[in-house]
Design an enzyme around this catalytic site. Structure first.
Site, PDB file in Angstrom:
ATOM      1  N   HIS A 186       0.842  -1.199   0.000  1.00 51.05           N
ATOM      2  CA  HIS A 186       0.000   0.000   0.000  1.00 51.05           C
ATOM      3  C   HIS A 186       0.881   1.254   0.000  1.00 51.05           C
ATOM      4  O   HIS A 186       0.440   2.329  -0.412  1.00 51.05           O
ATOM      5  CB  HIS A 186      -0.899   0.030   1.237  1.00 51.05           C
ATOM      6  CG  HIS A 186      -1.978  -0.997   1.224  1.00 51.05           C
ATOM      7  ND1 HIS A 186      -1.776  -2.292   1.661  1.00 51.05           N
ATOM      8  CD2 HIS A 186      -3.267  -0.935   0.827  1.00 51.05           C
ATOM      9  CE1 HIS A 186      -2.895  -2.969   1.544  1.00 51.05           C
ATOM     10  NE2 HIS A 186      -3.810  -2.182   1.035  1.00 51.05           N
ATOM     11  N   ASP A 260      -4.869  -6.449  -7.354  1.00 50.63           N
ATOM     12  CA  ASP A 260      -5.158  -5.743  -6.117  1.00 50.63           C
ATOM     13  C   ASP A 260      -5.476  -4.301  -6.518  1.00 50.63           C
ATOM     14  O   ASP A 260      -5.420  -3.957  -7.710  1.00 50.63           O
ATOM     15  CB  ASP A 260      -3.928  -5.817  -5.197  1.00 50.63           C
ATOM     16  CG  ASP A 260      -4.276  -5.737  -3.718  1.00 50.63           C
ATOM     17  OD1 ASP A 260      -5.358  -5.222  -3.393  1.00 50.63           O
ATOM     18  OD2 ASP A 260      -3.473  -6.194  -2.887  1.00 50.63           O
TER      19      ASP A 260
END
Length: 522
Positions: A186, A260
């Site tokens: 992230h 993702d």
């Protein structure tokens, strides 16, 4: 189907709010997007969730979709769970791993799938099949079933099969493995430098096993593997060698491949979200996920269209992806089934489901060390806990460590609490130690103390007081290696209400717990 709608079918989009947004309506009608992803921001009561999913499907039907819209969610359970009040709390992966009973993984998967399906959510972005062989992994950790390839494979396979039996599409993640990283994708691009033999012997084992067992979809990892991809710093999501060569070719996976979220910094701060979506399609993925920003969602579709027009992507590849997506949808849901589900089923959050899961919690929560005495009714107890700060960006912001106080009060009224906010942690230690003289027993929650010197200092100073100290590691089990001399060291692997309920009952001698650590502490 027009090129615009073919490109749109390859997008999974997120949005804000518990009702359908105008932006999502636009994407459904204008582009026929493949699906939507729900987060905590979209979740209300079970009745609210069903109303939302029904309205999304109604929009898709009115827009002319041949098959229902994909509606997905990260309901991994444990620390990554999106459903709120009214749904059953189901144990997460590492707690399941600590039971060493694959049938429990199937049972948990079945209950999860059954409740998701009843709420109109037809695709779960679970199970995590990453092997947590790096204690310093900041993003996987307790989201993994454990550190041994064969055990992770069996647990993941049973979890997947349970959800499938309940009628929900599943997703193995994060291919080809995110377990041995020390960077959160992230926030940056992790790199895994293992050679091909090691990857085949460890990281790829659960993927192979679950593919053979009938995996529906696989999510790519925003992780760079030099052994698989020659172009420096190219994450697996953007690597044709990984997606088409390894996953499709060598492993023979014929199902759906999704990315993702493409807004994660590993992509967004590298090639960029929109360009990354195009590169991912070129690499061979079927669905790209843009979870937040509408302008990026629409721009990604337009850029995929442009790449087809320019010959960078063959239109036949879009057709192949759409065929895979529609085969997966048709296997699990239909317009008739959706129309029949107008009210929330009685089993959602039912006492029966809760009791099934409570049994699993009791079998998984672990005494890592210490066989000290239970809290007596006459004992004055001090409960100390850090404010939950959410160790990773994927965790939901609605679940807190404070719940432990509520559960302990139910079984032991003679107690006080001290909640510590992180910026004040070190400053409060001496004050807390001074207070301990007024109590017979101390219970301390740790939240990744293995990465937090303040928590370590606190527990060690408390031990110096001579009071019996019970430590409850409510996330990382690796905290247990820090405090072998405590009265009892307990690992819950997650800070869910049921986990705290079980631990509170154990602390006062009303319940046994039976788990065994699924990771080594040395």
């Amino acid at each position: 189907m027009s090129l615009q709608k073919k490109a749109g079918r390859l997008l999974i989009a997120g949005f804000k709010g518990t009702t359908i947004s105008e932006e999502i309506k636009h994407l459904i009608h204008e582009y026929h997007i493949g699906g939507v992803i729900l987060f905590g921001r979209n979740i209300g009561t079970p009745k609210d969730i069903l109303a939302l999913t029904q309205s999304l499907q109604q929009e898709a039907k009115e827009a002319g979709y041949k098959t229902p819209l994909l509606i997905c969610i990260d309901q991994e359970n444990g620390v990554v769970r999106r459903l709120g009040e009214g749904a059953t709390i189901v144990p997460g992966a590492m707690l399941l791993g600590a039971t060493y009973r694959p049938n429990y993984a199937y049972q948990a998967g079945f209950v999860t799938g059954k409740e998701l399906k009843a709420l109109g959510i037809n695709w779960n972005l679970s199970p995590v099949v990453d092997i947590n062989n790096n204690p310093e992994n900041p993003v996987i950790g307790v989201r993994s079933f454990g550190e041994k390839p064969d055990e992770v494979t069996e647990m993941a396979k049973q979890s997947m099969l349970g959800m499938q039996a309940a009628g929900v599409m599943t997703t193995l993640k994060h291919f080809p493995g995110h377990g041995d990283t020390s960077v959160d994708s992230h926030l940056d691009l992790p790199v895994i430098t293992h050679d091909l033999k090691r990857l085949h012997d460890v990281e790829l084992v659960p993927f192979k096993g679950c593919i053979q067992a009938g995996a529906d979809a696989i999510m790519s990892a925003h992780v760079y593997f030099p052994a698989l991809e020659t172009e420096t710093n190219t994450p697996a999501t953007l690597s044709r060698a990984v997606i088409t060569g390894l996953l499709r070719g060598e492993l023979g996976f014929g199902g759906v491949v999704t990315t993702d979220c493409m807004e994660m910094d590993a992509i967004a701060k590298g090639v960029g979200t929109v360009n990354g979506c195009v590169q991912a399609i070129k690499a061979g993925v079927d669905l790209v996920m843009v979870s937040h920003i509408h302008s990026l969602q629409e721009q990604a579709i337009l850029e995929i269209m442009e790449a087809v027009k320019n010959g960078d992507i063959e239109e036949r590849q879009l057709d192949d992806s759409i065929a895979r997506i529609e085969r997966m949808i048709a296997k699990y849901t239909s317009w008739e089934e959706i129309e029949d589900a107008q009210v929330v089923a009685d089993f959602v959050g039912s006492e029966s489901h809760q009791n099934e899961m409570r049994e699993i919690y009791q079998a998984g929560i672990t005494i890592a060390s210490g066989q000290g005495s239970a809290i007596l009714p006459s004992d004055r107890v001090l409960l100390i806990f850090p404010t939950n700060e959410y160790a990773t960006m994927v965790e939901d912001k609605r679940y807190a460590t404070l719940e432990m106080a509520e559960q302990l009060k139910k079984v032991h009224s003679n107690m006080e609490i001290i909640e510590i906010k992180s910026p004040q942690f070190i400053d409060q230690i001496e004050f807390i130690v001074y207070q301990v003289k007024n109590f017979d027993r101390v219970v301390v929650l740790t939240l990744n103390a293995v990465q937090n010197k303040g928590q370590q200092t606190l527990v060690n100073r408390l031990l110096e007081t001579g009071r019996p100290i019970d430590v409850v590691a409510v996330r990382s089990p690796y905290d247990a290696k820090l405090f072998p001399q405590v009265n009892r060291m307990i690992c819950t692997y997650e800070f869910t209400k049921v986990a705290f309920e079980i631990v509170a009952e154990y602390l006062v001698g009303k319940r046994d717990i039976k788990g065994k650590l699924p990771v080594a502490l040395q």
